[in-house]
Design a protein around this motif. Structure first.
Motif, PDB file in Angstrom:
ATOM      1  N   LEU A   1      33.228 -30.980-106.250  1.00  0.00           N
ATOM      2  CA  LEU A   1      32.967 -32.352-105.807  1.00  0.00           C
ATOM      3  C   LEU A   1      33.035 -33.329-106.981  1.00  0.00           C
ATOM      4  N   SER A   2      32.535 -32.924-108.142  1.00  0.00           N
ATOM      5  CA  SER A   2      32.567 -33.784-109.328  1.00  0.00           C
ATOM      6  C   SER A   2      33.997 -34.026-109.794  1.00  0.00           C
ATOM      7  N   LEU A   3      34.830 -32.981-109.776  1.00  0.00           N
ATOM      8  CA  LEU A   3      36.237 -33.138-110.143  1.00  0.00           C
ATOM      9  C   LEU A   3      36.945 -34.098-109.189  1.00  0.00           C
ATOM     10  N   LEU A   4      36.673 -33.938-107.910  1.00  0.00           N
ATOM     11  CA  LEU A   4      37.286 -34.794-106.890  1.00  0.00           C
ATOM     12  C   LEU A   4      36.861 -36.253-107.059  1.00  0.00           C
ATOM     13  N   LEU A   5      35.570 -36.470-107.265  1.00  0.00           N
ATOM     14  CA  LEU A   5      35.051 -37.828-107.428  1.00  0.00           C
ATOM     15  C   LEU A   5      35.537 -38.468-108.729  1.00  0.00           C
ATOM     16  N   ALA A   6      35.586 -37.666-109.806  1.00  0.00           N
ATOM     17  CA  ALA A   6      36.045 -38.201-111.089  1.00  0.00           C
ATOM     18  C   ALA A   6      37.482 -38.686-110.998  1.00  0.00           C
ATOM     19  N   ALA A   7      38.331 -37.904-110.320  1.00  0.00           N
ATOM     20  CA  ALA A   7      39.735 -38.291-110.161  1.00  0.00           C
ATOM     21  C   ALA A   7      39.870 -39.513-109.267  1.00  0.00           C
ATOM     22  N   ALA A   8      39.136 -39.532-108.175  1.00  0.00           N
ATOM     23  CA  ALA A   8      39.244 -40.648-107.222  1.00  0.00           C
ATOM     24  C   ALA A   8      38.729 -41.948-107.812  1.00  0.00           C
ATOM     25  N   THR A   9      37.662 -41.875-108.630  1.00  0.00           N
ATOM     26  CA  THR A   9      37.060 -43.085-109.191  1.00  0.00           C
ATOM     27  C   THR A   9      37.993 -43.782-110.175  1.00  0.00           C
ATOM     28  N   VAL A  10      38.872 -43.005-110.826  1.00  0.00           N
ATOM     29  CA  VAL A  10      39.843 -43.616-111.739  1.00  0.00           C
ATOM     30  C   VAL A  10      40.708 -44.632-111.006  1.00  0.00           C
ATOM     31  N   TYR A  11      41.069 -44.328-109.769  1.00  0.00           N
ATOM     32  CA  TYR A  11      41.963 -45.184-108.987  1.00  0.00           C
ATOM     33  C   TYR A  11      41.202 -46.163-108.085  1.00  0.00           C
ATOM     34  N   PHE A  12      40.003 -45.748-107.640  1.00  0.00           N
ATOM     35  CA  PHE A  12      39.224 -46.592-106.722  1.00  0.00           C
ATOM     36  C   PHE A  12      37.804 -46.718-107.262  1.00  0.00           C
ATOM     37  N   ARG A  13      37.546 -47.758-108.046  1.00  0.00           N
ATOM     38  CA  ARG A  13      36.251 -47.916-108.709  1.00  0.00           C
ATOM     39  C   ARG A  13      35.116 -48.151-107.716  1.00  0.00           C
ATOM     40  N   ASP A  14      35.446 -48.602-106.515  1.00  0.00           N
ATOM     41  CA  ASP A  14      34.408 -48.862-105.512  1.00  0.00           C
ATOM     42  C   ASP A  14      33.681 -47.583-105.091  1.00  0.00           C
ATOM     43  N   ILE A  15      34.311 -46.439-105.336  1.00  0.00           N
ATOM     44  CA  ILE A  15      33.685 -45.166-104.971  1.00  0.00           C
ATOM     45  C   ILE A  15      32.350 -45.007-105.696  1.00  0.00           C
ATOM     46  N   ALA A  16      32.289 -45.481-106.929  1.00  0.00           N
ATOM     47  CA  ALA A  16      31.050 -45.362-107.709  1.00  0.00           C
ATOM     48  C   ALA A  16      29.898 -46.091-107.031  1.00  0.00           C
ATOM     49  N   HIS A  17      30.184 -47.238-106.417  1.00  0.00           N
ATOM     50  CA  HIS A  17      29.140 -47.999-105.726  1.00  0.00           C
ATOM     51  C   HIS A  17      28.808 -47.356-104.370  1.00  0.00           C
ATOM     52  N   PHE A  18      29.818 -46.869-103.699  1.00  0.00           N
ATOM     53  CA  PHE A  18      29.609 -46.239-102.401  1.00  0.00           C
ATOM     54  C   PHE A  18      28.806 -44.948-102.527  1.00  0.00           C
ATOM     55  N   TRP A  19      29.048 -44.200-103.613  1.00  0.00           N
ATOM     56  CA  TRP A  19      28.442 -42.875-103.747  1.00  0.00           C
ATOM     57  C   TRP A  19      26.919 -42.945-103.797  1.00  0.00           C
ATOM     58  N   GLY A  20      26.370 -43.978-104.442  1.00  0.00           N
ATOM     59  CA  GLY A  20      24.920 -44.110-104.494  1.00  0.00           C
ATOM     60  C   GLY A  20      24.313 -44.255-103.114  1.00  0.00           C
ATOM     61  N   VAL A  21      24.959 -45.028-102.260  1.00  0.00           N
ATOM     62  CA  VAL A  21      24.481 -45.212-100.881  1.00  0.00           C
ATOM     63  C   VAL A  21      24.638 -43.911-100.097  1.00  0.00           C
ATOM     64  N   PHE A  22      25.766 -43.239-100.313  1.00  0.00           N
ATOM     65  CA  PHE A  22      26.014 -41.984 -99.600  1.00  0.00           C
ATOM     66  C   PHE A  22      24.982 -40.916 -99.965  1.00  0.00           C
TER      67      PHE A  22
END
Length: 265
Positions: free
Chosen positions: A163-184
Motif C-alpha cells: 500500500l505504501s509503494l502504491l501511495l508513494a507512486a500515486a502521490t507523485v502524480y496526484f498530490r491531492d491523494i496526500a490530503h484525501f488519505w488523512g480523511v480516508f
C-alpha cells in the motif's frame, strides 16, 4: 523463465548492495521524529498507554461497552492499525520528500517508502512493550499463542508495504491523494472494530466488514494475544493473500512509474 530468475537475482543483489543505506534511512526517520524531544523513543510506549487510558474511560465507562479485558482488546487492535496508518501516511510523502536526493544520485527509489514502513515497524516493536505492561498490570493471561504474534505482524507488513509503494507512486502524480488519505484513514479507523465489538453490527454490515483487510489483521492479532487461539488455515490464507497481492500490485505500479518520478518531483 531463466530470464525472470536472473532478473530476480539482479534485483536481490541491488537490494543487498543498498541495505546499509536502507538502515540509515530508517535510523534517520526515527531520529527526526524524536529530535529535541526530552522523552524520545519513550513516547512510542507512552502514546499507546495514554490513548488506551482515554479510550478505556470513554468506551468502558461512558458508553458501557462491556468487553472483557478492554485495555488489551483495544491495544491489540490499535497497535496493528496504527502501524499501518503511520507507515502509509509517511510513505506517501517518501518520494516527493526525497526529491533533491533522487535528482542527484541513483538510488533504488523503492527504498524510500520501504524505509517508512520499517521505521513504523520499529515503533510498533516499542509500542508492544506498552501492551505487555498493561497485560501485567491488569492481570491478563499470557497465552502460549503470544509466540505466534510475529505472524499477523508479518501479514500486515506485506499489506502495508504494498500500500505504501502504491501511495508513494500515486502521490507523485496526484498530490491531492496526500490530503484525501488523512480523511480516508479516519473513516477506516471507525470502520475497523478497534474500540467496539463486531457483535453490535447488523448482518449486512458484517458482510461488508469482511472486505476490510484491517479487520482480518486486527482479529488475528486479538486471537493470538487476547483469546489464546490460533486462527485456522482459511484465515491465515486470507491474511497472507491480501498482503501478498497488495505487495505485488504496489511493486508493479511502482516499477511501471518510477522512471518518470524525476519529471514530477
Amino acid at each position: 523463465m531463466a530470464q525472470k530468475i536472473e532478473l530476480l537475482k539482479q534485483k536481490i543483489k541491488v537490494f543487498l548492495k543498498y541495505k546499509t543505506l536502507l538502515n540509515e534511512l530508517v535510523v534517520r526517520d526515527i531520529k527526526v521524529r524524536y529530535r529535541k524531544s526530552v522523552l524520545g523513543l519513550l513516547w512510542t510506549v507512552l502514546n499507546p498507554l495514554l490513548m488506551m487510558c482515554v479510550i478505556t474511560v470513554v468506551f468502558s465507562t461512558l458508553f458501557r461497552q462491556n468487553i472483557p479485558n478492554f485495555p488489551i482488546y483495544y491495544l491489540a487492535g490499535s497497535l496493528i492499525f496504527s502501524f499501518n496508518s503511520e507507515a502509509t501516511s509517511n510513505g506517501l510523502y517518501s518520494i516527493i520528500g526525497s526529491a533533491s536526493l533522487i535528482k542527484k544520485v541513483y538510488i533504488p527509489k523503492y527504498l524510500f517508502p520501504i524505509s517508512k514502513v520499517l521505521s513504523a515497524l520499529v515503533n510498533l516493536g516499542f509500542s508492544l512493550v506498552a501492551m505487555f505492561v498493561v497485560m501485567i498490570v491488569t492481570g491478563a493471561p499470557f497465552h502460549a499463542t503470544l509466540l505466534l504474534m510475529p505472524l499477523p505482524i508479518f501479514y500486515v507488513f506485506l499489506f502495508t508495504s504494498g500500500l505504501s509503494l502504491l501511495l508513494a507512486a500515486a502521490t507523485v502524480y496526484f498530490r491531492d491523494i496526500a490530503h484525501f488519505w488523512g480523511v480516508f484513514v479516519l473513516a477506516w479507523t471507525y470502520f475497523t472494530p478497534i474500540f467496539y465489538p463486531v457483535t453490535i453490527l447488523p448482518s449486512f454490515a458484517m458482510k461488508i466488514m469482511q472486505l476490510n483487510p484491517m479487520y482480518h489483521y486486527v482479529t488475528y492479532m486479538r486471537d493470538v494475544v487476547l483469546y489464546g487461539t490460533f486462527p485456522g488455515m482459511k484465515e491465515n490464507l486470507i491474511c497472507f493473500l491480501i498482503g501478498a497481492v497488495t505487495l505485488l500490485i504496489g511493486l508493479w505500479v511502482f516499477y511501471r512509474k518510477q522512471d518518470r518520478f524525476v519529471l514530477y518531483v
